[in-house]
Write an enzyme that holds these catalytic residues in place. Sequence first.
Site, short mmCIF file in Angstrom:
data_model
loop_
_atom_site.label_atom_id
_atom_site.label_comp_id
_atom_site.label_asym_id
_atom_site.label_seq_id
_atom_site.Cartn_x
_atom_site.Cartn_y
_atom_site.Cartn_z
N HIS A 131 27.33 -4.15 59.72
CA HIS A 131 27.36 -2.93 60.47
C HIS A 131 26.28 -2.22 61.04
O HIS A 131 26.23 -1.19 61.45
CB HIS A 131 27.97 -1.79 59.32
CG HIS A 131 29.19 -1.32 59.87
ND1 HIS A 131 29.64 -0.02 59.54
CD2 HIS A 131 29.98 -1.77 60.86
CE1 HIS A 131 30.89 0.06 60.22
NE2 HIS A 131 31.11 -0.73 60.99
N CYS A 135 29.44 5.25 58.17
CA CYS A 135 29.02 4.20 57.67
C CYS A 135 27.74 3.39 58.30
O CYS A 135 26.68 3.18 57.72
CB CYS A 135 29.98 2.98 57.38
SG CYS A 135 31.21 3.20 58.79
#
Lengths: 492, 492
Positions: free
Chosen positions: B111, B48
């Site tokens: 993230h 991710c």
Amino acid sequence: TSSGVFLLQMGWGDLGAFGEPSKETPNLDQMAAEGMLFLDFYTANPLCSPSRAALLTGRLPVRNGFYTTNGHARNAYTPQDIVGGIPDSELLLPELLKKAGYTNKIIGKWHLGHRAQFHPLRHGFDEWFGSPNCHFGPYDNRERPNIPVYRDWEMVGRYYEDFKIDLETGEANLTQLYLQEALDFISKQQASQQPFFLYWAIDATHAPVYASKQFLGTSQRGLYGDAVREIDDSVGKILKHLQQLGISENTFVFLTSDNGAALISAPKQGGSNGPFLCGKETTFEGGMREPAIAWWPGHIPAGGVSHQLGNVMDLFSTSLSLAGLPPPSDRQIDGIDLLPVILQGKLIDRPIFYYRGNELMAVRAGLYKAHYWTWSNSWEEHSKGIDFCPGQSVAGVTTHTQEEHTFLPLLFHLGRDPGEKYPLSFASEEYQRALEHISGLVQQHKATLVPGQPQLNVCDQAVMNWSPPGCEKLGKCLKAPESDPKKCSWPH
Amino acid sequence: TSSGVFLLQMGWGDLGAFGEPSKETPNLDQMAAEGMLFLDFYTANPLCSPSRAALLTGRLPVRNGFYTTNGHARNAYTPQDIVGGIPDSELLLPELLKKAGYTNKIIGKWHLGHRAQFHPLRHGFDEWFGSPNCHFGPYDNRERPNIPVYRDWEMVGRYYEDFKIDLETGEANLTQLYLQEALDFISKQQASQQPFFLYWAIDATHAPVYASKQFLGTSQRGLYGDAVREIDDSVGKILKHLQQLGISENTFVFLTSDNGAALISAPKQGGSNGPFLCGKETTFEGGMREPAIAWWPGHIPAGGVSHQLGNVMDLFSTSLSLAGLPPPSDRQIDGIDLLPVILQGKLIDRPIFYYRGNELMAVRAGLYKAHYWTWSNSWEEHSKGIDFCPGQSVAGVTTHTQEEHTFLPLLFHLGRDPGEKYPLSFASEEYQRALEHISGLVQQHKATLVPGQPQLNVCDQAVMNWSPPGCEKLGKCLKAPESDPKKCSWPH
């Protein structure tokens, strides 16, 4: 209302509408968009002959005799030396439809026996263009004759001789011939205003895979994809023909397949079963879950999707229903009438039985599937490179010995786990509940099961297609060897 | 023209339009039917954080620093104790769009680093509602703090404390919050007639998977399917909102995913990569080929399908193009402008690079893919039950040791063999021809590659989300332990 059944030999994952990544089936996808997609539709057997016998009789192969008892849980079909075929005692869909004035035509592979008494025109079909067996070959016409191609009662030539298949290039124009037959038949029926049943059972995607010149090299998927493209194109033309003749609203069309893609033939000659486990020959989802589309403009709402557990045997009952005929009442019929599903969106509770020979390997009810026996193929075969589950291996599931689980079946939830990778815990409440339900269904099924006389036990080189009717006119009669009946060998 | 990027965390096979057998994504399927389906679209990394960094910079992780050199060919991301994040030297899409008057909002998981200098509002976003890290937890706030949820510059609470996720039932209303944020933002932008960039990076399908109460138990697929249904419903509502506000023709929307479905979490918390090999963490197709749909009513013809090799990095270049901005000229950009593909049906020749850490594991050009290294995970991990390829095993391909093939790469034809099961014969002419082509591309790629400073090497418990900005107002500041920087451990 006329009926058309398109019986393909493809896997669930071979259509764009079912997620094939090349998405090269615009006509089939369009058919799905205009009709109803069945996502949980099955064949009656992981092999071609028994599935076809089931489709046309509405009965499981274990009832109609299309199985063997030569070994435990063995798949069997009708090679050239098979002695058996569809028994006269079985009632076939076209036989019944005749009573309602239908004209019935089969185009393509029959596969219900090739000896005289099994001829499709003796079992209700009025017309036939195609072959009794798979287009395997070429043969030398001494050890083994080339497979004949029939027009109606008589052969009109043989594969590789009069109907060429070039194994080097994969070129053969057979699908074009089958397409033209379908278009002509439909035109004739429309002109005569007679209802018809057309069974279009083409076999271009069965190894040895072939396609016409204009389709060779057109697919991302190689020769197999070329054949798929040609079939896609042909189906599109047939549907368009129905529309142009103004009879599409009077013609119910159903498209499905006789077994999962043959992964043994991959990647050049084998298709895709999408996310499902294994392929043809097995009772995992990849062996028996099939692409399926119902199409009937003006009746079926466009873009529908159904999770009805369906089966090729339902086409028997559904076509009878469309013709206003009752199903036979003197025997067990396994098919159900899908019209309430298709027209009113109903869901009918019914199980799916997965057989190999006369062994009940697995049962699906709702989203649960119980495996009573697991087997892919033997270690001996596997060590020779025959693999029905290439690249797949689920411990204790894709077994190479016949594993019995009849006392403690393996259970899968096909919603969460369509790939049959994660057996439910035996200790879970979910397992107990689901098994109890399925056990009841199995008990009921077995209690009332009257197996038919097995038709696929005896082979004899003398019964091969040496001298089919019409061979004299063509100078193509061959001398049969001495009769030497023996048990057929069914390794898996 | 405004841009919306919906970044999911699903596999290629999780959408009905891509062949998921439950077909429970009517809104996503509708989006595809109204727009263009990309069947050969990739993420930039099988994990991710690096994929998200690539999407927002238009550059491969090996360039933008989102990789590790702590071990050979290791996947790395931004857990709470990561010291690094997106370098100031990187130009992010929202930073550039600001120059064209865009208002930029990120909803969901960032993230790209959680320390102060990595805050999304320091990198071009104007608004944020969401979290810096995955919603893992709950934690004890002593060994490890619960992950904060931010509104713009400051935290507004923590997961499991103020934003509940019930791990027993899977219930959490976060997707509804993220949906409402999107609807409100779009309304506000429409009212002010300002172009916008909306990055909707929701994470309900990432383990621990969650769904709102109204969706729990609604899917055939269990909790994961419930989460998919809620996302599907949300996307449908957002698209409808754009239409109702009359701005859908001025808003380019692209939906894709940051990595393949996490098969380690299956069957309860993991999705499907359809017919592809393995999943998240791997450089097989299942790890990096993603569902992708472009939607822009009035511009993109409905029902289109593209085989363009695409990448999440293309969203950088495409959004700039839509804004009339040139891509940065002072650095290598890996993304390409997809508008000619989408609007004029062009196919742009470009390779796909599959990295793990800074190792080029594989390259795709056209339909061919070359593996230079194969690895799923170590025997040690595998023996503990960590399996990135459950039920799949391809000899010499899904290896549990890092296998080098740099001198004789394994080649696959992804048209005939999308599942990467049948390596081409090294001796074939096809192999020679394809390898020659790919070798040239690799040589060119490596010759000009300037790796960024690796950001994912150092971990330190002191940098965790102990006292994010705003914690004082909430009384949620926690005491950080002593700094103890060390090499992060990346086992696969």
